[in-house]
Motif scaffolding. Structure first.
Motif, PDB file in Angstrom:
ATOM      1  N   ARG A 163      40.887  42.473  84.383  1.00  0.00           N
ATOM      2  CA  ARG A 163      39.765  41.531  84.392  1.00  0.00           C
ATOM      3  C   ARG A 163      38.612  42.047  85.258  1.00  0.00           C
ATOM      4  N   ALA A 164      38.943  42.506  86.470  1.00  0.00           N
ATOM      5  CA  ALA A 164      37.908  42.984  87.392  1.00  0.00           C
ATOM      6  C   ALA A 164      37.195  44.208  86.828  1.00  0.00           C
ATOM      7  N   GLU A 165      37.949  45.126  86.214  1.00  0.00           N
ATOM      8  CA  GLU A 165      37.331  46.345  85.696  1.00  0.00           C
ATOM      9  C   GLU A 165      36.486  46.062  84.451  1.00  0.00           C
ATOM     10  N   PHE A 166      36.917  45.100  83.640  1.00  0.00           N
ATOM     11  CA  PHE A 166      36.105  44.725  82.480  1.00  0.00           C
ATOM     12  C   PHE A 166      34.786  44.122  82.933  1.00  0.00           C
ATOM     13  N   ALA A 167      34.849  43.200  83.878  1.00  0.00           N
ATOM     14  CA  ALA A 167      33.625  42.572  84.380  1.00  0.00           C
ATOM     15  C   ALA A 167      32.698  43.607  85.011  1.00  0.00           C
ATOM     16  N   ALA A 168      33.263  44.552  85.762  1.00  0.00           N
ATOM     17  CA  ALA A 168      32.446  45.592  86.396  1.00  0.00           C
ATOM     18  C   ALA A 168      31.774  46.465  85.343  1.00  0.00           C
ATOM     19  N   ALA A 169      32.500  46.797  84.269  1.00  0.00           N
ATOM     20  CA  ALA A 169      31.921  47.612  83.199  1.00  0.00           C
ATOM     21  C   ALA A 169      30.799  46.868  82.495  1.00  0.00           C
ATOM     22  N   VAL A 170      31.015  45.569  82.237  1.00  0.00           N
ATOM     23  CA  VAL A 170      29.982  44.770  81.575  1.00  0.00           C
ATOM     24  C   VAL A 170      28.728  44.698  82.436  1.00  0.00           C
ATOM     25  N   ARG A 171      28.899  44.415  83.720  1.00  0.00           N
ATOM     26  CA  ARG A 171      27.751  44.253  84.610  1.00  0.00           C
ATOM     27  C   ARG A 171      27.008  45.579  84.851  1.00  0.00           C
ATOM     28  N   SER A 172      27.753  46.670  84.941  1.00  0.00           N
ATOM     29  CA  SER A 172      27.118  47.965  85.233  1.00  0.00           C
ATOM     30  C   SER A 172      26.621  48.670  83.978  1.00  0.00           C
ATOM     31  N   GLY A 173      27.239  48.345  82.832  1.00  0.00           N
ATOM     32  CA  GLY A 173      26.908  49.046  81.601  1.00  0.00           C
ATOM     33  C   GLY A 173      27.544  50.421  81.503  1.00  0.00           C
ATOM     34  N   VAL A 174      28.394  50.755  82.477  1.00  0.00           N
ATOM     35  CA  VAL A 174      29.071  52.058  82.494  1.00  0.00           C
ATOM     36  C   VAL A 174      30.373  51.955  81.703  1.00  0.00           C
ATOM     37  N   PRO A 175      30.582  52.802  80.698  1.00  0.00           N
ATOM     38  CA  PRO A 175      31.789  52.704  79.873  1.00  0.00           C
ATOM     39  C   PRO A 175      33.067  52.864  80.694  1.00  0.00           C
ATOM     40  N   HIS A 176      34.078  52.091  80.352  1.00  0.00           N
ATOM     41  CA  HIS A 176      35.390  52.234  80.969  1.00  0.00           C
ATOM     42  C   HIS A 176      36.086  53.450  80.368  1.00  0.00           C
ATOM     43  N   ASP A 177      36.965  54.080  81.144  1.00  0.00           N
ATOM     44  CA  ASP A 177      37.713  55.234  80.621  1.00  0.00           C
ATOM     45  C   ASP A 177      38.539  54.852  79.391  1.00  0.00           C
ATOM     46  N   LEU A 178      39.073  53.637  79.401  1.00  0.00           N
ATOM     47  CA  LEU A 178      39.891  53.165  78.282  1.00  0.00           C
ATOM     48  C   LEU A 178      39.008  52.316  77.370  1.00  0.00           C
ATOM     49  N   ASP A 179      38.147  52.985  76.625  1.00  0.00           N
ATOM     50  CA  ASP A 179      37.218  52.251  75.771  1.00  0.00           C
ATOM     51  C   ASP A 179      37.558  52.479  74.307  1.00  0.00           C
TER      52      ASP A 179
END
Length: 298
Positions: A261-277
């Motif tokens: 949850r925390a990493e998804f929210a951080a990716a959404v807010r930053s716009g930086v793709p997650h490694d597991l995308d």
């Protein structure tokens, strides 16, 4: 005082109201604080209303209404439904929390990945084991471990009876539901999978033999149709220095969900793709397609 947008919870709409939505996606997204469950929608109005009421979210009466109420969408539906609905959310500019596999066929998975690339939205995969500290410690150690080969297993009886013994899982579950977990871990721990052979039947037991770049060989055993008291799941690497083991059978998934949850929210807010995308999801889908090809990918 100017509002700090990065501190605001991400409004997420949940698509699906089945067992996985009710036990994982819904409660995790509603718990916050990084996310807020804004709305729930499924093709079953009664189930939608029940889950939304339990979690304090709005029960959307259409998919369009759900999209209007959120900035990100989480999918807890069968792969073919996800492949149909997720591109519409991407075109609406919504970030996507995607289940694996992306779809039930490679063309649909590619179409989803292409739409995501076109629209430039953030995506993240629910590969649950990857969000546990023990898995991350294992993969960090694996990066320094010289592996000659590996054995992995994901064995349980959940497809024999119960909430998960439905629909696509009864025919493809061992490969398409369990397979992405082991293929992802083997690929991450030993290097890219370059050759793949398969034996068996996804409804009963399936064996995958993978040849990795660099020469390591892995053997993956998958079944959701064996009567075990508890799940047996993990991967063991072998090399000149001995053995490196990850046992995620006893892992409590509730330890993974806050990280996800925390990493998804951080990716959404930053716009930086997650490694597991979605790109990781497409790579795994391509491997699944090779297994499903005539002669089991040989």
């Amino acid at each position: 005082m100017e509002r700090d947008e990065h501190a605001q919870p991400v409004d997420v709409g949940l698509v699906g109201a089945g067992p996985w939505a009710a036990t994982m996606h819904g409660p995790v997204l509603a718990a916050g604080p990084q996310t807020r469950l804004a709305a729930v929608w499924s093709r079953r109005p009664e189930a939608t209303a029940h889950l939304a009421a339990r979690l304090g979210a709005h029960a959307a009466t259409s998919y369009e209404e759900l999209l209007d109420r959120c900035e990100a969408v989480a999918f807890a539906v069968p792969p073919d439904a996800q492949a149909d609905l997720a591109p519409r959310a991407a075109r609406a500019g919504k970030a996507l929390l995607l289940e694996k596999p992306l779809a039930l066929d490679l063309d649909a998975a590619r179409a989803l990945a292409d739409t995501v690339a076109e629209c430039g939205v953030v995506t993240q995969l629910v590969l649950t084991k990857r969000y546990h500290h023990s898995t991350r410690a294992f993969l960090a150690a694996a990066a320094k471990f010289t592996s000659a080969g590996a054995r992995a297993r994901y064995l349980h009886g959940a497809f024999l009876d119960g909430a998960m013994a439905t629909g696509w899982r009864l025919t493809r579950g061992a490969l398409y539901d369990l397979g992405p977990h082991l293929l992802d871990l083997a690929d991450a721990a030993l290097g890219p999978i370059e050759e793949l052979r398969a034996y068996g039947d996804s409804r009963r037991w399936i064996e995958l033999t993978c040849a990795h770049r660099g020469g390591a060989i892995s053997q993956l055993s998958l079944s959701g149709a064996v009567g075990l008291a508890s799940s047996q799941a993990g991967i063991d690497l072998y090399g000149p220095a001995g053995e490196l083991t990850l046992d995620f059978g006893p892992v409590d998934h509730r330890e993974c969900w806050p990280v996800l949850r925390a990493e998804f929210a951080a990716a959404v807010r930053s716009g930086v793709p997650h490694d597991l995308d979605v790109r990781r999801g497409l790579m795994l889908q391509e491997l699944l397609a090779r297994v499903s090809a005539p002669h089991g990918g040989r």
